[in-house]
Design a protein around this motif. Structure first.
Motif, PDB file in Angstrom:
ATOM      1  N   ARG A 126       0.829  -1.206   0.000  1.00 41.41           N
ATOM      2  CA  ARG A 126       0.000   0.000   0.000  1.00 41.41           C
ATOM      3  C   ARG A 126       0.865   1.259   0.000  1.00 41.41           C
ATOM      4  O   ARG A 126       0.585   2.221  -0.708  1.00 41.41           O
ATOM      5  CB  ARG A 126      -0.932   0.008   1.209  1.00 41.41           C
ATOM      6  CG  ARG A 126      -1.930   1.149   1.181  1.00 41.41           C
ATOM      7  CD  ARG A 126      -2.849   1.126   2.373  1.00 41.41           C
ATOM      8  NE  ARG A 126      -3.768   2.246   2.338  1.00 41.41           N
ATOM      9  CZ  ARG A 126      -4.543   2.606   3.348  1.00 41.41           C
ATOM     10  NH1 ARG A 126      -4.529   1.909   4.470  1.00 41.41           N
ATOM     11  NH2 ARG A 126      -5.344   3.658   3.250  1.00 41.41           N
ATOM     12  N   LEU A 127       1.933   1.232   0.790  1.00 49.83           N
ATOM     13  CA  LEU A 127       2.856   2.374   0.790  1.00 49.83           C
ATOM     14  C   LEU A 127       3.426   2.609  -0.601  1.00 49.83           C
ATOM     15  O   LEU A 127       3.478   3.749  -1.078  1.00 49.83           O
ATOM     16  CB  LEU A 127       3.988   2.129   1.787  1.00 49.83           C
ATOM     17  CG  LEU A 127       3.691   2.386   3.264  1.00 49.83           C
ATOM     18  CD1 LEU A 127       4.807   1.823   4.136  1.00 49.83           C
ATOM     19  CD2 LEU A 127       3.513   3.870   3.525  1.00 49.83           C
ATOM     20  N   LEU A 351      -6.630   8.553  11.701  1.00 54.24           N
ATOM     21  CA  LEU A 351      -6.508   9.778  10.913  1.00 54.24           C
ATOM     22  C   LEU A 351      -7.857  10.169  10.327  1.00 54.24           C
ATOM     23  O   LEU A 351      -8.576   9.317   9.807  1.00 54.24           O
ATOM     24  CB  LEU A 351      -5.507   9.553   9.776  1.00 54.24           C
ATOM     25  CG  LEU A 351      -5.424  10.630   8.689  1.00 54.24           C
ATOM     26  CD1 LEU A 351      -4.788  11.899   9.244  1.00 54.24           C
ATOM     27  CD2 LEU A 351      -4.646  10.119   7.482  1.00 54.24           C
ATOM     28  N   GLU A 352      -8.188  11.436  10.438  1.00 60.16           N
ATOM     29  CA  GLU A 352      -9.355  11.966   9.728  1.00 60.16           C
ATOM     30  C   GLU A 352      -8.942  13.251   9.035  1.00 60.16           C
ATOM     31  O   GLU A 352      -8.395  14.161   9.662  1.00 60.16           O
ATOM     32  CB  GLU A 352     -10.526  12.230  10.660  1.00 60.16           C
ATOM     33  CG  GLU A 352     -11.763  12.749   9.919  1.00 60.16           C
ATOM     34  CD  GLU A 352     -13.009  12.849  10.786  1.00 60.16           C
ATOM     35  OE1 GLU A 352     -13.619  13.948  10.816  1.00 60.16           O
ATOM     36  OE2 GLU A 352     -13.361  11.845  11.419  1.00 60.16           O
ATOM     37  N   VAL A 353      -9.187  13.323   7.731  1.00 58.52           N
ATOM     38  CA  VAL A 353      -8.860  14.499   6.926  1.00 58.52           C
ATOM     39  C   VAL A 353     -10.149  15.022   6.317  1.00 58.52           C
ATOM     40  O   VAL A 353     -10.912  14.262   5.718  1.00 58.52           O
ATOM     41  CB  VAL A 353      -7.852  14.161   5.811  1.00 58.52           C
ATOM     42  CG1 VAL A 353      -7.529  15.401   4.986  1.00 58.52           C
ATOM     43  CG2 VAL A 353      -6.574  13.577   6.401  1.00 58.52           C
ATOM     44  N   ALA A 373       3.072   3.284  10.382  1.00 55.99           N
ATOM     45  CA  ALA A 373       1.775   3.963  10.513  1.00 55.99           C
ATOM     46  C   ALA A 373       1.874   5.443  10.168  1.00 55.99           C
ATOM     47  O   ALA A 373       1.028   5.988   9.456  1.00 55.99           O
ATOM     48  CB  ALA A 373       1.226   3.788  11.935  1.00 55.99           C
ATOM     49  N   LYS A 374       2.916   6.104  10.643  1.00 55.71           N
ATOM     50  CA  LYS A 374       3.076   7.533  10.377  1.00 55.71           C
ATOM     51  C   LYS A 374       3.270   7.788   8.886  1.00 55.71           C
ATOM     52  O   LYS A 374       2.663   8.700   8.306  1.00 55.71           O
ATOM     53  CB  LYS A 374       4.258   8.088  11.167  1.00 55.71           C
ATOM     54  CG  LYS A 374       4.550   9.556  10.903  1.00 55.71           C
ATOM     55  CD  LYS A 374       5.742  10.010  11.717  1.00 55.71           C
ATOM     56  CE  LYS A 374       6.144  11.432  11.378  1.00 55.71           C
ATOM     57  NZ  LYS A 374       7.330  11.876  12.140  1.00 55.71           N
ATOM     58  N   GLU A 375       4.099   6.969   8.251  1.00 55.09           N
ATOM     59  CA  GLU A 375       4.356   7.132   6.822  1.00 55.09           C
ATOM     60  C   GLU A 375       3.076   6.934   6.019  1.00 55.09           C
ATOM     61  O   GLU A 375       2.796   7.661   5.063  1.00 55.09           O
ATOM     62  CB  GLU A 375       5.433   6.146   6.384  1.00 55.09           C
ATOM     63  CG  GLU A 375       5.968   6.369   4.982  1.00 55.09           C
ATOM     64  CD  GLU A 375       7.096   5.440   4.633  1.00 55.09           C
ATOM     65  OE1 GLU A 375       7.452   5.360   3.444  1.00 55.09           O
ATOM     66  OE2 GLU A 375       7.623   4.776   5.554  1.00 55.09           O
ATOM     67  N   LEU A 376       2.272   5.928   6.423  1.00 50.60           N
ATOM     68  CA  LEU A 376       0.991   5.684   5.759  1.00 50.60           C
ATOM     69  C   LEU A 376       0.050   6.873   5.914  1.00 50.60           C
ATOM     70  O   LEU A 376      -0.640   7.270   4.973  1.00 50.60           O
ATOM     71  CB  LEU A 376       0.337   4.423   6.330  1.00 50.60           C
ATOM     72  CG  LEU A 376       0.495   3.125   5.562  1.00 50.60           C
ATOM     73  CD1 LEU A 376      -0.131   1.969   6.317  1.00 50.60           C
ATOM     74  CD2 LEU A 376      -0.108   3.239   4.170  1.00 50.60           C
ATOM     75  N   ALA A 377       0.019   7.452   7.123  1.00 51.66           N
ATOM     76  CA  ALA A 377      -0.859   8.596   7.375  1.00 51.66           C
ATOM     77  C   ALA A 377      -0.456   9.790   6.511  1.00 51.66           C
ATOM     78  O   ALA A 377      -1.312  10.476   5.932  1.00 51.66           O
ATOM     79  CB  ALA A 377      -0.830   8.963   8.854  1.00 51.66           C
ATOM     80  N   ASN A 382      -1.498  13.172   1.722  1.00 50.90           N
ATOM     81  CA  ASN A 382      -0.957  13.727   0.477  1.00 50.90           C
ATOM     82  C   ASN A 382      -1.829  13.336  -0.710  1.00 50.90           C
ATOM     83  O   ASN A 382      -2.247  14.181  -1.512  1.00 50.90           O
ATOM     84  CB  ASN A 382       0.475  13.209   0.301  1.00 50.90           C
ATOM     85  CG  ASN A 382       1.218  13.879  -0.840  1.00 50.90           C
ATOM     86  OD1 ASN A 382       0.620  14.437  -1.755  1.00 50.90           O
ATOM     87  ND2 ASN A 382       2.535  13.815  -0.798  1.00 50.90           N
ATOM     88  N   VAL A 383      -2.128  12.033  -0.829  1.00 54.86           N
ATOM     89  CA  VAL A 383      -2.912  11.549  -1.966  1.00 54.86           C
ATOM     90  C   VAL A 383      -4.335  12.095  -1.913  1.00 54.86           C
ATOM     91  O   VAL A 383      -4.904  12.502  -2.937  1.00 54.86           O
ATOM     92  CB  VAL A 383      -2.914  10.012  -1.991  1.00 54.86           C
ATOM     93  CG1 VAL A 383      -3.893   9.480  -3.035  1.00 54.86           C
ATOM     94  CG2 VAL A 383      -1.507   9.493  -2.296  1.00 54.86           C
ATOM     95  N   LEU A 384      -4.934  12.113  -0.727  1.00 52.75           N
ATOM     96  CA  LEU A 384      -6.321  12.569  -0.608  1.00 52.75           C
ATOM     97  C   LEU A 384      -6.468  14.033  -0.998  1.00 52.75           C
ATOM     98  O   LEU A 384      -7.361  14.400  -1.777  1.00 52.75           O
ATOM     99  CB  LEU A 384      -6.819  12.351   0.818  1.00 52.75           C
ATOM    100  CG  LEU A 384      -8.234  12.860   1.099  1.00 52.75           C
ATOM    101  CD1 LEU A 384      -9.254  12.054   0.322  1.00 52.75           C
ATOM    102  CD2 LEU A 384      -8.546  12.817   2.580  1.00 52.75           C
ATOM    103  N   THR A 385      -5.609  14.906  -0.463  1.00 54.10           N
ATOM    104  CA  THR A 385      -5.714  16.326  -0.803  1.00 54.10           C
ATOM    105  C   THR A 385      -5.394  16.561  -2.278  1.00 54.10           C
ATOM    106  O   THR A 385      -5.980  17.429  -2.919  1.00 54.10           O
ATOM    107  CB  THR A 385      -4.778  17.176   0.084  1.00 54.10           C
ATOM    108  OG1 THR A 385      -3.457  16.619   0.068  1.00 54.10           O
ATOM    109  CG2 THR A 385      -5.280  17.212   1.524  1.00 54.10           C
TER     110      THR A 385
END
Length: 576
Positions: A126-127, A351-353, A373-377, A382-385
């Motif tokens: 996934r990363l 995480l909630e964005v 976990a931090k890298e995934l968040a 980044n991808v969502l925005t």
């Protein structure tokens, strides 16, 4: 020829230094360079400084150009000057209002289907898939010429700057001034009163900072003003900042704290005062801007709640430009987490964005656990925005970004072991219970019960209950509504169908014969009608819809879950 230049080496006072012409390197495209040797103000010792780019150079009282380049490890203070004729062509006055810095629509990165396709992948895959989406986006050009700007990175830990060094270099922030190492960048915590202190109007030689992030965190680059005319326009830097062409960024008067000598490239340590101006043009020979107002940034509100600790909040703004916003959100989020989150590397993050837009908020929540976990968040944000800012439909009119993180120490996971139904035959209107057995990483088990009411319109025959994690629920929802978004509203609705990993779900599903049309889904179609739609028109305009979801039930867990079970049952109507 001999002349002088203007720059700031301490505070905001503009001082003179001496300039001697060594020669001219012509360029048929007009970007010739005047080679010069500078002296005075200690430049004999430090050489030309990062932060001096844009410093005006005068011969016989006439503006000749701006200091724009030097070379690392030079034994003499030699540099290059961009002729003023090249800089005057940056802003011809045909775009007096500048640009609002909104979205630049693009379908780069694969859009929603690519993002949704990463959800069911194992962590490492996934990363890699998320990074591939980021890398596939159109990016700003990488400049072959090293920037002569001085970095400003208040509140950014060295770890964050190191992780994002390549991206920061593309953003005109030269964090690697010393080969292989990071310089000690200024991180002055500025009080509001100090930043609001009135600054003198900018003039040739003034230090200014172009800001990409401003607020509790500050990221930008400091250079020098070359020319200010009587119409509220100014020229600066003598070389490109981002190479973005038209843009809208806030510019603040800068105060130089000290000069940092270096064998490779000395630089000014500076911080930005309150933004008062704006950049409007970013070309090969420099930048241009206006003094009429400061450019607006997109507000980012960050909230962190650590297990057993107080809630911490930070606020800052990021540049509106669609090519910049996603990576700036991720970099600043990294800085906030690195500074405020005391949990160890092995952690569980929720995480909630939320991205506010003209059509309403785009909200996405997920949970991740383990050492990555931090890298995934960060990659998810980044991808969502980017999905919203760089959508291919319309300018979303992004108004704000809200980020909420709940952090707990330790890697926490649950696995679906098995599930059972209270009955294998049900009638419409009855309630069906699914009992689910879960186990954690150490084998400890717990049981959850989810209830589903069978809708009265449920057709007789075979049905399926899918019991599983959020990824299984998302996959079922996407199969039931597979239409790829074709509008901004459609993208928002599709994002809303994704289920976080910390949800345990039960879905009642029946087979159907359906198809998509535009953003909509048509299910339970007569066979003849479905065949007509699938055979007519554009073959890509319709997608097959194999299932219909009749009921859903969700339970929120305290950690991510994985696994799913499919249970078959029969729906029978009571016989009178």
């Amino acid at each position: 020829m001999k002349g002088y230049g203007l720059t700031v080496l301490h505070g905001t006072a503009v001082e003179r230094f001496d300039v001697e012409v060594l020669g001219v390197v012509p360029n048929s495209l007009g970007r010739s360079q005047i080679l010069v040797r500078v002296s005075g103000l200690g430049l004999d010792k430090t050489g030309i400084l990062a932060g001096m780019s844009g410093s005006p150079v005068y011969f016989e009282g006439r503006l000749a150009g701006a200091v724009a380049a030097t070379w690392g490890f030079s034994k003499e203070p030699i540099g290059a000057v961009t002729p003023i004729e090249s800089m005057l062509a940056i802003d011809t006055g045909d775009a007096a209002a500048g640009t609002e810095g909104g979205a630049r629509p693009t379908s780069g990165g694969g859009g929603f289907p690519a993002f949704a396709g990463t959800l069911a992948l194992p962590e490492e895959e996934r990363l890699a898939a998320l990074q591939k989406i980021v890398d596939a986006r159109p990016s700003l050009p990488a400049h072959a010429q090293a920037s002569l700007l001085a970095p400003v990175a208040a509140g950014f830990p060295a770890d964050t700057l190191g992780r994002w060094g390549r991206d920061l270099a593309r953003l005109g922030i030269p964090v690697s001034l010393v080969s292989g190492e990071l310089p000690a960048l200024p991180g002055t915590a500025l009080q509001a009163a100090e930043r609001a202190r009135p600054a003198a109007p900018i003039a040739p030689g003034s230090a200014v900072t172009a800001l990409l992030i401003d607020g509790d965190l500050q990221l930008g680059a400091t250079g020098t003003v070359t020319r200010v005319d009587g119409k509220g326009r100014f020229l600066a830097f003598g070389h490109p900042f981002l190479g973005a062409g038209m843009l809208e960024l806030p510019v603040a008067p800068a105060e130089v704290v000290a000069v940092f000598p270096s064998a490779m490239l000395s630089f000014k340590m500076a911080y930005a005062l309150a933004p008062a101006y704006r950049l409007t043009h970013d070309r090969d020979s420099g930048v241009a801007g206006r003094t009429d107002r400061a450019a607006a940034l997109v507000p980012v509100h960050f909230r962190l709640e650590s297990e057993g600790g107080p809630v911490r909040t930070l606020s800052w703004g990021v540049a509106k430009d669609a090519a910049l916003l996603p990576v700036l959100v991720a970099i600043s989020m990294d800085a906030a987490l690195t500074t405020l989150d005391p949990t160890p590397v092995d952690r569980t993050l929720r995480l909630e964005v939320s991205v506010g837009t003209a059509v309403g908020p785009f909200v996405y929540a997920d949970q991740m656990t383990g050492p990555r976990a931090k890298e995934l968040a960060l990659l998810t944000a980044n991808v969502l925005t980017g999905l919203v800012a760089q959508n291919e439909f319309e300018d979303p009119g992004i108004s704000e970004v809200d980020i909420s993180v709940l952090s707990a120490p330790g890697e926490k996971r649950l696995r679906v072991v098995e599930a059972a139904l209270s009955a294998r035959k049900v009638a419409p209107g009855q309630t069906l219970r699914a009992t689910v057995r879960l186990a954690d990483r150490r084998g400890r088990e717990e049981t959850r019960v989810l209830s589903l009411t069978v809708p009265r319109e449920t057709p007789e025959g075979r049905a399926i209950v899918i019991v599983g994690d959020g990824n299984a629920a998302s996959a079922a929802r996407l199969a039931a509504q597979p239409a790829e978004p074709r509008t901004l509203d459609g993208l928002r609705a599709a994002l809303g169908r994704l289920v976080p990993a910390d949800r345990l779900a039960a879905l009642l599903v029946v087979p159907t014969r359906g198809t998509t049309t535009g953003d909509d889904t048509l299910s339970a179609l007569p066979p003849s009608f479905a065949m007509v739609l699938s055979e007519g028109g554009d073959a890509n305009a319709h997608a097959s819809v194999p299932i219909r979801i009749l009921a859903e039930e969700f339970v929120t867990l305290d950690r991510p879950a994985s696994g799913s079970v499919r249970l078959e049952l029969e729906v029978e109507r009571p016989r009178s």
